[in-house]
Design a protein around this motif. Sequence first.
Motif, PDB file in Angstrom:
ATOM      1  N   ALA A 152      21.313 -52.075  44.128  1.00  0.00           N
ATOM      2  CA  ALA A 152      20.494 -52.049  42.913  1.00  0.00           C
ATOM      3  C   ALA A 152      19.878 -50.667  42.753  1.00  0.00           C
ATOM      4  O   ALA A 152      19.485 -50.020  43.729  1.00  0.00           O
ATOM      5  N   LYS A 153      19.809 -50.228  41.506  1.00  0.00           N
ATOM      6  CA  LYS A 153      19.152 -48.967  41.167  1.00  0.00           C
ATOM      7  C   LYS A 153      18.561 -49.080  39.771  1.00  0.00           C
ATOM      8  O   LYS A 153      19.257 -49.474  38.832  1.00  0.00           O
ATOM      9  N   GLU A 154      17.275 -48.780  39.671  1.00  0.00           N
ATOM     10  CA  GLU A 154      16.592 -48.778  38.377  1.00  0.00           C
ATOM     11  C   GLU A 154      16.843 -50.077  37.608  1.00  0.00           C
ATOM     12  O   GLU A 154      17.176 -50.076  36.423  1.00  0.00           O
ATOM     13  N   ASN A 155      16.714 -51.200  38.344  1.00  0.00           N
ATOM     14  CA  ASN A 155      16.779 -52.558  37.780  1.00  0.00           C
ATOM     15  C   ASN A 155      18.175 -52.995  37.358  1.00  0.00           C
ATOM     16  O   ASN A 155      18.324 -54.003  36.664  1.00  0.00           O
ATOM     17  N   ASN A 156      19.200 -52.261  37.767  1.00  0.00           N
ATOM     18  CA  ASN A 156      20.575 -52.655  37.482  1.00  0.00           C
ATOM     19  C   ASN A 156      21.384 -52.751  38.771  1.00  0.00           C
ATOM     20  O   ASN A 156      20.992 -52.215  39.817  1.00  0.00           O
ATOM     21  N   LEU A 157      22.527 -53.439  38.694  1.00  0.00           N
ATOM     22  CA  LEU A 157      23.430 -53.608  39.831  1.00  0.00           C
ATOM     23  C   LEU A 157      24.648 -52.703  39.689  1.00  0.00           C
ATOM     24  O   LEU A 157      25.182 -52.521  38.578  1.00  0.00           O
ATOM     25  N   PHE A 158      25.102 -52.175  40.838  1.00  0.00           N
ATOM     26  CA  PHE A 158      26.247 -51.276  40.890  1.00  0.00           C
ATOM     27  C   PHE A 158      27.140 -51.687  42.055  1.00  0.00           C
ATOM     28  O   PHE A 158      26.691 -52.320  43.008  1.00  0.00           O
ATOM     29  N   ASP A 161      32.961 -48.245  45.456  1.00  0.00           N
ATOM     30  CA  ASP A 161      34.232 -48.502  46.122  1.00  0.00           C
ATOM     31  C   ASP A 161      34.478 -47.402  47.153  1.00  0.00           C
ATOM     32  O   ASP A 161      34.588 -46.223  46.803  1.00  0.00           O
ATOM     33  N   LEU A 162      34.543 -47.783  48.423  1.00  0.00           N
ATOM     34  CA  LEU A 162      34.681 -46.785  49.479  1.00  0.00           C
ATOM     35  C   LEU A 162      36.049 -46.107  49.490  1.00  0.00           C
ATOM     36  O   LEU A 162      36.173 -44.956  49.911  1.00  0.00           O
ATOM     37  N   LYS A 163      37.077 -46.797  49.009  1.00  0.00           N
ATOM     38  CA  LYS A 163      38.416 -46.205  49.011  1.00  0.00           C
ATOM     39  C   LYS A 163      38.553 -45.146  47.929  1.00  0.00           C
ATOM     40  O   LYS A 163      39.060 -44.053  48.170  1.00  0.00           O
ATOM     41  N   SER A 164      38.079 -45.487  46.720  1.00  0.00           N
ATOM     42  CA  SER A 164      38.216 -44.548  45.603  1.00  0.00           C
ATOM     43  C   SER A 164      37.018 -43.633  45.445  1.00  0.00           C
ATOM     44  O   SER A 164      37.071 -42.659  44.686  1.00  0.00           O
ATOM     45  N   ALA A 165      35.915 -43.966  46.147  1.00  0.00           N
ATOM     46  CA  ALA A 165      34.649 -43.214  46.038  1.00  0.00           C
ATOM     47  C   ALA A 165      34.098 -43.249  44.616  1.00  0.00           C
ATOM     48  O   ALA A 165      33.367 -42.352  44.207  1.00  0.00           O
ATOM     49  N   LYS A 166      34.443 -44.312  43.874  1.00  0.00           N
ATOM     50  CA  LYS A 166      33.954 -44.459  42.505  1.00  0.00           C
ATOM     51  C   LYS A 166      32.874 -45.537  42.441  1.00  0.00           C
ATOM     52  O   LYS A 166      32.917 -46.517  43.180  1.00  0.00           O
ATOM     53  N   THR A 167      31.938 -45.327  41.534  1.00  0.00           N
ATOM     54  CA  THR A 167      30.838 -46.274  41.330  1.00  0.00           C
ATOM     55  C   THR A 167      30.989 -46.942  39.978  1.00  0.00           C
ATOM     56  O   THR A 167      31.264 -46.275  38.968  1.00  0.00           O
ATOM     57  N   GLN A 168      30.815 -48.250  39.970  1.00  0.00           N
ATOM     58  CA  GLN A 168      30.886 -49.011  38.719  1.00  0.00           C
ATOM     59  C   GLN A 168      29.542 -49.681  38.468  1.00  0.00           C
ATOM     60  O   GLN A 168      28.992 -50.342  39.342  1.00  0.00           O
ATOM     61  N   GLN A 169      29.001 -49.491  37.273  1.00  0.00           N
ATOM     62  CA  GLN A 169      27.751 -50.150  36.907  1.00  0.00           C
ATOM     63  C   GLN A 169      28.071 -51.539  36.372  1.00  0.00           C
ATOM     64  O   GLN A 169      28.848 -51.697  35.436  1.00  0.00           O
ATOM     65  N   LEU A 170      27.447 -52.568  36.980  1.00  0.00           N
ATOM     66  CA  LEU A 170      27.776 -53.951  36.636  1.00  0.00           C
ATOM     67  C   LEU A 170      26.853 -54.536  35.573  1.00  0.00           C
ATOM     68  O   LEU A 170      27.257 -55.414  34.812  1.00  0.00           O
ATOM     69  N   ASN A 181      17.604 -56.850  37.438  1.00  0.00           N
ATOM     70  CA  ASN A 181      18.837 -57.486  37.881  1.00  0.00           C
ATOM     71  C   ASN A 181      18.995 -57.345  39.390  1.00  0.00           C
ATOM     72  O   ASN A 181      18.996 -56.237  39.931  1.00  0.00           O
ATOM     73  N   GLY A 182      19.096 -58.487  40.083  1.00  0.00           N
ATOM     74  CA  GLY A 182      19.455 -58.475  41.487  1.00  0.00           C
ATOM     75  C   GLY A 182      18.355 -58.128  42.467  1.00  0.00           C
ATOM     76  O   GLY A 182      18.587 -58.122  43.676  1.00  0.00           O
ATOM     77  N   ILE A 183      17.153 -57.851  41.992  1.00  0.00           N
ATOM     78  CA  ILE A 183      15.992 -57.572  42.842  1.00  0.00           C
ATOM     79  C   ILE A 183      14.850 -58.443  42.338  1.00  0.00           C
ATOM     80  O   ILE A 183      14.665 -58.605  41.125  1.00  0.00           O
ATOM     81  N   THR A 184      14.074 -59.001  43.244  1.00  0.00           N
ATOM     82  CA  THR A 184      12.999 -59.898  42.825  1.00  0.00           C
ATOM     83  C   THR A 184      11.827 -59.128  42.219  1.00  0.00           C
ATOM     84  O   THR A 184      11.634 -57.942  42.494  1.00  0.00           O
ATOM     85  N   ASP A 185      11.032 -59.830  41.423  1.00  0.00           N
ATOM     86  CA  ASP A 185       9.810 -59.235  40.884  1.00  0.00           C
ATOM     87  C   ASP A 185       8.715 -59.303  41.946  1.00  0.00           C
ATOM     88  O   ASP A 185       8.932 -59.793  43.057  1.00  0.00           O
ATOM     89  N   TRP A 186       7.495 -58.791  41.614  1.00  0.00           N
ATOM     90  CA  TRP A 186       6.429 -58.709  42.608  1.00  0.00           C
ATOM     91  C   TRP A 186       6.099 -60.070  43.198  1.00  0.00           C
ATOM     92  O   TRP A 186       5.990 -60.220  44.417  1.00  0.00           O
ATOM     93  N   VAL A 187       5.941 -61.086  42.372  1.00  0.00           N
ATOM     94  CA  VAL A 187       5.434 -62.371  42.853  1.00  0.00           C
ATOM     95  C   VAL A 187       6.479 -63.107  43.698  1.00  0.00           C
ATOM     96  O   VAL A 187       6.145 -63.766  44.679  1.00  0.00           O
ATOM     97  N   TYR A 188       7.765 -62.985  43.358  1.00  0.00           N
ATOM     98  CA  TYR A 188       8.810 -63.566  44.205  1.00  0.00           C
ATOM     99  C   TYR A 188       8.832 -62.874  45.568  1.00  0.00           C
ATOM    100  O   TYR A 188       8.957 -63.517  46.617  1.00  0.00           O
TER     101      TYR A 188
END
Length: 718
Positions: A152-158, A161-170, A181-188
């Motif tokens: 997770a980065k900046e509230n989004n999921l990515f 790929d270690l083989k291609s060294a490419k990053t895909q934003q999901l 996305n994918g990280i809990t809020d403060w209260v959780y």
Amino acid sequence: MNRLILFVVCGLTVISQAVGQKKQLTLEEIWGGAFRTEYMDALRSMKNGKQYTVLNFTGPGQSSLDKYDYKTQQKVETIVASSDAVPFFTSYEFSADESKLILATEIEPIFRHSRLGIYYVYDVKSKELTKISEDKIQEPELSADGTKVAYAKENNLFVFDLKSAKTQQLTTDGKFGSIINGITDWVYEEEFAFVQAFEWNSNGTKIAFLKFDESEVPHFSMDVYGQNLYPYQHEFKYPKAGEANAKVSLHMIDVASAEVSKVDLGAPYYIPRIKWMNNPNYLSVRTLNRHQNHLKLIAVNAKDNSSTILLEEKDDAYVDITDDLTFLADDSFIWTSERDGYNHLYLYDQDGNLLNQITKGNWEVTSYYGYDQAEDRIFYQSVEEGSINRDVYHISTSGQEKTKLTQKVGTNGADFSADYSYFINTFSSATTPYEFTLHKAANGKKVADIKDNKALSKQLEDYALSKKEFSTLTVNGNELNMYMIKPLDFDPNKAYPLFMFQYSGPGSQQVANKWWGANDYWHQLLAQQGYIIACVDGRGTGLKGRDFKKVTQLELGKLEVEDQIAAAKKLSELPYVDEERTGIWGWSYGGFMSTNALLKGNDTFEMAIAVAPVTSWRFYDTIYTERYMKTPQENASGYDDNSPFNYPELLKGKYLLVHGTGDDNVHVQNSMRMVEALVQANKQFDWAIYPDRNHGIYGGNTRLHLYTKMTDFIKENL
């Protein structure tokens, strides 16, 4: 009679001389680390069950991940160490096949559990190091085959790929203060105790994740003073009791296509856990209603996102959320529940049909360690030997062949090897600091001593330390656990001031036969200065069954306070207690309690100290507070009748109020409202504010300063 009196006097003289030869504790020693306890570094079993890994810090800015043999306790190899090529790392995580590692560097804390950092993937065989992202990210996790990393980065999921060294934003809709996305809020994070809200399935084809829409959650801001010319405000979303929570939803990602789909669960209020089953097409999901008294365990088919309810738990009060869920090879599962009045283990088939209640009795299972399917053994910890002690056992799924694996009386905990052939036992008691020993899991036989604190025990022999005496006290029709620490030169013909300590929160325990550390040293220091210390676990505390724990429902601070007042009155009847000199203190929930005890028990307590106290449950978060109180809209009297700033005129004794301005948990607002109420009631009191300190109030000399202030306050007023 005369001979007896002479014997006692003579005996006391000998004791006094012995005490005089012993050292006195100092606050500088306690908070300067003079009595540091040795702990076992966190270890992780290798899949073969014969070896484990430990992260060792070998010098300033140097770390190494080392492999050890369970049986010999010898180091086998260093898997990776920081060097010119490998940056200093502070945590690690293996891929499922143990071919790769994620190494964490440059870690930056966010809240209690959440972290940002720069992360690398290390290939164990090739020794190749790959940086996952140039930016700081959260919660990277390798797929089962070790070819991809989700993070997770900046509230989004990515996905990287270690083989291609490419990053895909999901995901693309993440936005601070709105969508996570994918990280809990403060209260959780604070109350359900997890941060990573996404999980790979077992074959790396799917990722399930939670989305939090916190756009309607009210902002909370704290002034940060720091060293700058102008303070600034730290803002975050914090849902207080009765206010809007984040709207949470479950989503599924098909990794190959990067397609994201929403799973219809019927709009649950909370989703406190997700966990994939062994079958890669099935995800388990736990949901709760807002009152948290109706839990559903749901199976989601990842092929079409359809769902079925496996089981439901209902309770008049609330249902606890734990991590006690294990899926067996055929996806039948082991589960814990309080349904018979005590927390016990249950076995269900893959369709959610109850097969067997595994453990039974008027005692609690306190930890579930796992299941050895090859030997049909469930490993767990319980209080079968008395609610202040804990032991480790194994039992078959039929509930037969129970075997106790630990022998020492106190608190025993276990860390098992992956194949359940060994476990490392962590033991401590009120008189024995932590010991770490290796045992066979089949019968508990000790194989080796690993680490102990004999040096600390030897060091403490030079100090005038008193025995912690365990007993029970019957008040308000209940037998309550208690301990007492008396001065080492205790004279039953003298009258001593009584200083009580407690926490008292739902399900908590302070009266336990274990090594506590710093607070106990401080209590010993006070005993050396002529105070009797007592701690009583009243109604609402844990490990004595559902009804005892949940009796405080809807009225936090009523029965618990009544028990502390009644206990103080009963202890004051002892001939060696000065009934005119009774004090009480506590931190957090304990500060709420000590404040209420001083006000409602103003004919019993002469002084109180409250550190970081809640003063109104209206100010605390939704998940914790509503679990026990419902909402303020539904239960206004429950909130207000036990809120101490609503009756400041009851203050008679001496009162010290302490808070940190950077407390993101129990906000300093609680103490400010208490201060204003006392001022308007024209009640004198003492208080201390620690700038930018959080709920723990520590850093630099802060703890030393705080405990010096508290010690001085006690000596002046009790």
